[in-house]
Scaffold this motif. Structure first.
Motif, PDB file in Angstrom:
ATOM      1  N   GLY A 111       0.810  -1.206   0.000  1.00 60.63           N
ATOM      2  CA  GLY A 111       0.000   0.000   0.000  1.00 60.63           C
ATOM      3  C   GLY A 111       0.847   1.261   0.000  1.00 60.63           C
ATOM      4  O   GLY A 111       2.073   1.231  -0.024  1.00 60.63           O
ATOM      5  N   LEU A 112       0.162   2.374   0.025  1.00 56.35           N
ATOM      6  CA  LEU A 112       0.813   3.684   0.022  1.00 56.35           C
ATOM      7  C   LEU A 112       1.319   4.008   1.425  1.00 56.35           C
ATOM      8  O   LEU A 112       0.584   3.877   2.404  1.00 56.35           O
ATOM      9  N   THR A 113       2.576   4.412   1.513  1.00 56.77           N
ATOM     10  CA  THR A 113       3.171   4.842   2.776  1.00 56.77           C
ATOM     11  C   THR A 113       3.701   6.254   2.601  1.00 56.77           C
ATOM     12  O   THR A 113       4.410   6.533   1.633  1.00 56.77           O
ATOM     13  N   VAL A 114       3.347   7.126   3.535  1.00 52.17           N
ATOM     14  CA  VAL A 114       3.811   8.511   3.509  1.00 52.17           C
ATOM     15  C   VAL A 114       4.568   8.777   4.799  1.00 52.17           C
ATOM     16  O   VAL A 114       4.018   8.617   5.894  1.00 52.17           O
ATOM     17  N   ASN A 115       5.840   9.162   4.669  1.00 51.58           N
ATOM     18  CA  ASN A 115       6.631   9.613   5.817  1.00 51.58           C
ATOM     19  C   ASN A 115       6.574  11.129   5.826  1.00 51.58           C
ATOM     20  O   ASN A 115       6.961  11.773   4.857  1.00 51.58           O
ATOM     21  N   LEU A 116       6.095  11.689   6.920  1.00 55.62           N
ATOM     22  CA  LEU A 116       5.905  13.134   7.003  1.00 55.62           C
ATOM     23  C   LEU A 116       6.875  13.707   8.022  1.00 55.62           C
ATOM     24  O   LEU A 116       6.958  13.241   9.154  1.00 55.62           O
ATOM     25  N   HIS A 117       7.610  14.728   7.616  1.00 54.84           N
ATOM     26  CA  HIS A 117       8.651  15.336   8.425  1.00 54.84           C
ATOM     27  C   HIS A 117       8.359  16.821   8.633  1.00 54.84           C
ATOM     28  O   HIS A 117       7.652  17.437   7.851  1.00 54.84           O
ATOM     29  N   GLY A 118       8.959  17.387   9.679  1.00 48.05           N
ATOM     30  CA  GLY A 118       9.029  18.831   9.799  1.00 48.05           C
ATOM     31  C   GLY A 118       7.924  19.551  10.531  1.00 48.05           C
ATOM     32  O   GLY A 118       7.802  20.764  10.394  1.00 48.05           O
ATOM     33  N   ALA A 119       7.116  18.861  11.322  1.00 46.49           N
ATOM     34  CA  ALA A 119       6.102  19.575  12.100  1.00 46.49           C
ATOM     35  C   ALA A 119       6.807  20.486  13.105  1.00 46.49           C
ATOM     36  O   ALA A 119       7.754  20.073  13.766  1.00 46.49           O
ATOM     37  N   ARG A 120       6.356  21.727  13.202  1.00 47.47           N
ATOM     38  CA  ARG A 120       7.053  22.687  14.058  1.00 47.47           C
ATOM     39  C   ARG A 120       6.629  22.611  15.519  1.00 47.47           C
ATOM     40  O   ARG A 120       7.266  23.228  16.373  1.00 47.47           O
ATOM     41  N   SER A 121       5.562  21.893  15.818  1.00 51.16           N
ATOM     42  CA  SER A 121       5.114  21.779  17.204  1.00 51.16           C
ATOM     43  C   SER A 121       4.294  20.511  17.373  1.00 51.16           C
ATOM     44  O   SER A 121       4.016  19.806  16.400  1.00 51.16           O
ATOM     45  N   THR A 122       3.889  20.269  18.599  1.00 44.78           N
ATOM     46  CA  THR A 122       3.040  19.119  18.900  1.00 44.78           C
ATOM     47  C   THR A 122       1.582  19.540  19.082  1.00 44.78           C
ATOM     48  O   THR A 122       0.762  18.741  19.504  1.00 44.78           O
ATOM     49  N   LYS A 123       1.277  20.773  18.737  1.00 43.67           N
ATOM     50  CA  LYS A 123      -0.097  21.258  18.853  1.00 43.67           C
ATOM     51  C   LYS A 123      -0.958  20.691  17.727  1.00 43.67           C
ATOM     52  O   LYS A 123      -0.528  20.640  16.585  1.00 43.67           O
ATOM     53  N   GLY A 124      -2.163  20.261  18.051  1.00 42.48           N
ATOM     54  CA  GLY A 124      -3.116  19.829  17.038  1.00 42.48           C
ATOM     55  C   GLY A 124      -2.805  18.475  16.441  1.00 42.48           C
ATOM     56  O   GLY A 124      -2.143  17.636  17.039  1.00 42.48           O
ATOM     57  N   ASN A 125      -3.315  18.285  15.227  1.00 42.90           N
ATOM     58  CA  ASN A 125      -3.163  17.026  14.502  1.00 42.90           C
ATOM     59  C   ASN A 125      -2.501  17.267  13.158  1.00 42.90           C
ATOM     60  O   ASN A 125      -2.485  18.387  12.649  1.00 42.90           O
ATOM     61  N   VAL A 126      -1.992  16.187  12.598  1.00 41.06           N
ATOM     62  CA  VAL A 126      -1.508  16.192  11.226  1.00 41.06           C
ATOM     63  C   VAL A 126      -2.492  15.347  10.423  1.00 41.06           C
ATOM     64  O   VAL A 126      -2.838  14.237  10.824  1.00 41.06           O
ATOM     65  N   ILE A 127      -2.945  15.899   9.311  1.00 41.10           N
ATOM     66  CA  ILE A 127      -3.927  15.223   8.461  1.00 41.10           C
ATOM     67  C   ILE A 127      -3.276  14.929   7.119  1.00 41.10           C
ATOM     68  O   ILE A 127      -2.638  15.797   6.523  1.00 41.10           O
ATOM     69  N   VAL A 128      -3.449  13.690   6.653  1.00 38.31           N
ATOM     70  CA  VAL A 128      -2.906  13.266   5.369  1.00 38.31           C
ATOM     71  C   VAL A 128      -4.047  12.686   4.541  1.00 38.31           C
ATOM     72  O   VAL A 128      -4.786  11.819   5.017  1.00 38.31           O
ATOM     73  N   MET A 129      -4.168  13.195   3.313  1.00 38.00           N
ATOM     74  CA  MET A 129      -5.214  12.726   2.406  1.00 38.00           C
ATOM     75  C   MET A 129      -4.583  12.269   1.101  1.00 38.00           C
ATOM     76  O   MET A 129      -3.709  12.946   0.565  1.00 38.00           O
ATOM     77  N   ALA A 130      -5.022  11.121   0.602  1.00 38.91           N
ATOM     78  CA  ALA A 130      -4.565  10.592  -0.679  1.00 38.91           C
ATOM     79  C   ALA A 130      -5.743  10.629  -1.649  1.00 38.91           C
ATOM     80  O   ALA A 130      -6.832  10.155  -1.334  1.00 38.91           O
ATOM     81  N   PHE A 131      -5.502  11.197  -2.815  1.00 41.78           N
ATOM     82  CA  PHE A 131      -6.577  11.379  -3.794  1.00 41.78           C
ATOM     83  C   PHE A 131      -6.302  10.595  -5.061  1.00 41.78           C
ATOM     84  O   PHE A 131      -5.169  10.532  -5.528  1.00 41.78           O
ATOM     85  N   ASP A 132      -7.373  10.031  -5.634  1.00 40.94           N
ATOM     86  CA  ASP A 132      -7.274   9.375  -6.931  1.00 40.94           C
ATOM     87  C   ASP A 132      -8.163  10.063  -7.970  1.00 40.94           C
ATOM     88  O   ASP A 132      -8.372   9.539  -9.052  1.00 40.94           O
ATOM     89  N   GLN A 133      -8.680  11.242  -7.623  1.00 35.56           N
ATOM     90  CA  GLN A 133      -9.511  12.036  -8.531  1.00 35.56           C
ATOM     91  C   GLN A 133      -9.035  13.484  -8.504  1.00 35.56           C
ATOM     92  O   GLN A 133      -8.826  14.057  -7.432  1.00 35.56           O
ATOM     93  N   ALA A 134      -8.911  14.068  -9.674  1.00 34.44           N
ATOM     94  CA  ALA A 134      -8.412  15.442  -9.777  1.00 34.44           C
ATOM     95  C   ALA A 134      -9.345  16.448  -9.107  1.00 34.44           C
ATOM     96  O   ALA A 134      -8.895  17.361  -8.416  1.00 34.44           O
ATOM     97  N   THR A 135     -10.650  16.293  -9.279  1.00 34.24           N
ATOM     98  CA  THR A 135     -11.597  17.258  -8.716  1.00 34.24           C
ATOM     99  C   THR A 135     -11.541  17.259  -7.196  1.00 34.24           C
ATOM    100  O   THR A 135     -11.524  18.322  -6.569  1.00 34.24           O
ATOM    101  N   ALA A 136     -11.500  16.094  -6.598  1.00 29.92           N
ATOM    102  CA  ALA A 136     -11.413  16.006  -5.132  1.00 29.92           C
ATOM    103  C   ALA A 136     -10.100  16.605  -4.640  1.00 29.92           C
ATOM    104  O   ALA A 136     -10.061  17.301  -3.624  1.00 29.92           O
ATOM    105  N   PHE A 137      -8.995  16.349  -5.361  1.00 29.08           N
ATOM    106  CA  PHE A 137      -7.693  16.909  -5.011  1.00 29.08           C
ATOM    107  C   PHE A 137      -7.721  18.436  -5.087  1.00 29.08           C
ATOM    108  O   PHE A 137      -7.292  19.120  -4.165  1.00 29.08           O
ATOM    109  N   ASP A 138      -8.236  18.967  -6.192  1.00 30.69           N
ATOM    110  CA  ASP A 138      -8.279  20.415  -6.387  1.00 30.69           C
ATOM    111  C   ASP A 138      -9.094  21.123  -5.306  1.00 30.69           C
ATOM    112  O   ASP A 138      -8.770  22.238  -4.916  1.00 30.69           O
ATOM    113  N   ASN A 139     -10.143  20.461  -4.821  1.00 29.64           N
ATOM    114  CA  ASN A 139     -11.015  21.063  -3.801  1.00 29.64           C
ATOM    115  C   ASN A 139     -10.649  20.641  -2.379  1.00 29.64           C
ATOM    116  O   ASN A 139     -11.327  21.039  -1.433  1.00 29.64           O
ATOM    117  N   MET A 140      -9.610  19.824  -2.235  1.00 32.54           N
ATOM    118  CA  MET A 140      -9.237  19.243  -0.927  1.00 32.54           C
ATOM    119  C   MET A 140     -10.474  18.658  -0.241  1.00 32.54           C
ATOM    120  O   MET A 140     -10.707  18.845   0.945  1.00 32.54           O
TER     121      MET A 140
END
Length: 165
Positions: A47-76
């Motif tokens: 499957g798809l694996t994303v390693n995410l680096h560089g968060a400046r703090s521990t406040k809140g959440n990190v959200i990752v979205m994978a898109f297979d459609q251009a329209t959904a990607f363009d509109n997040m």
């Protein structure tokens, strides 16, 4: 006007500089800390694996979205994302595994939702006030393009969150 000999010499020199530059550049490496464990608790190598680096703090959440459609990607549009994961923010690298996304190509958008409102926030000049990353985006001043953001599932993708000053 250059003669044929001069043109050939110029072409050989150009090719030599190109190949030599690539050879020199191949010797340079950057050490990126690997995410120790999956934020989703999976240990699968498919499957798809994303390693995410560089968060400046521990406040809140990190959200990752994978898109297979251009329209959904363009509109997040997270409701039409092929994969959606979130985890508590960490200054250490985070690994997001999408084992169900095991074939094809996907465009990935990640952002650090520091204030917990589930939106990437912008200032009055439409500059993001929270960190974000988009697969395939080389120039952060450009608008992300779906076709250029597609990544495969054959190896983990490394993304680094970017924060505007």
């Amino acid at each position: 006007m250059p003669n044929n000999t001069q043109r050939i010499v110029a072409a050989i020199v150009t090719a030599g500089l190109f190949v030599g530059g690539a050879w020199v550049a191949s010797g340079f490496t950057t050490d990126i800390d690997q995410a120790a464990a999956s934020t989703t608790g999976t240990s699968q190598d498919k499957g798809l694996t994303v390693n995410l680096h560089g968060a400046r703090s521990t406040k809140g959440n990190v959200i990752v979205m994978a898109f297979d459609q251009a329209t959904a990607f363009d509109n997040m549009d997270y409701t039409k994302a092929a994969g959606y994961l979130e985890a508590p923010a960490s200054e250490d690298p985070l690994r997001f595994d999408f084992p169900d996304l095991d074939s094809g190509y996907f465009a990935v958008i990640a952002f650090h939702d520091e204030n917990g409102d589930y939106d990437l926030n912008y200032d009055a000049n439409y500059i993001p006030t929270e960190g974000y990353a988009v697969s395939g985006l080389n120039d952060l001043n450009d608008t992300p393009v779906y076709d250029y953001s597609l990544i495969g599932t054959e190896k983990p993708a490394d993304l680094t969150l970017f924060y505007w000053p």
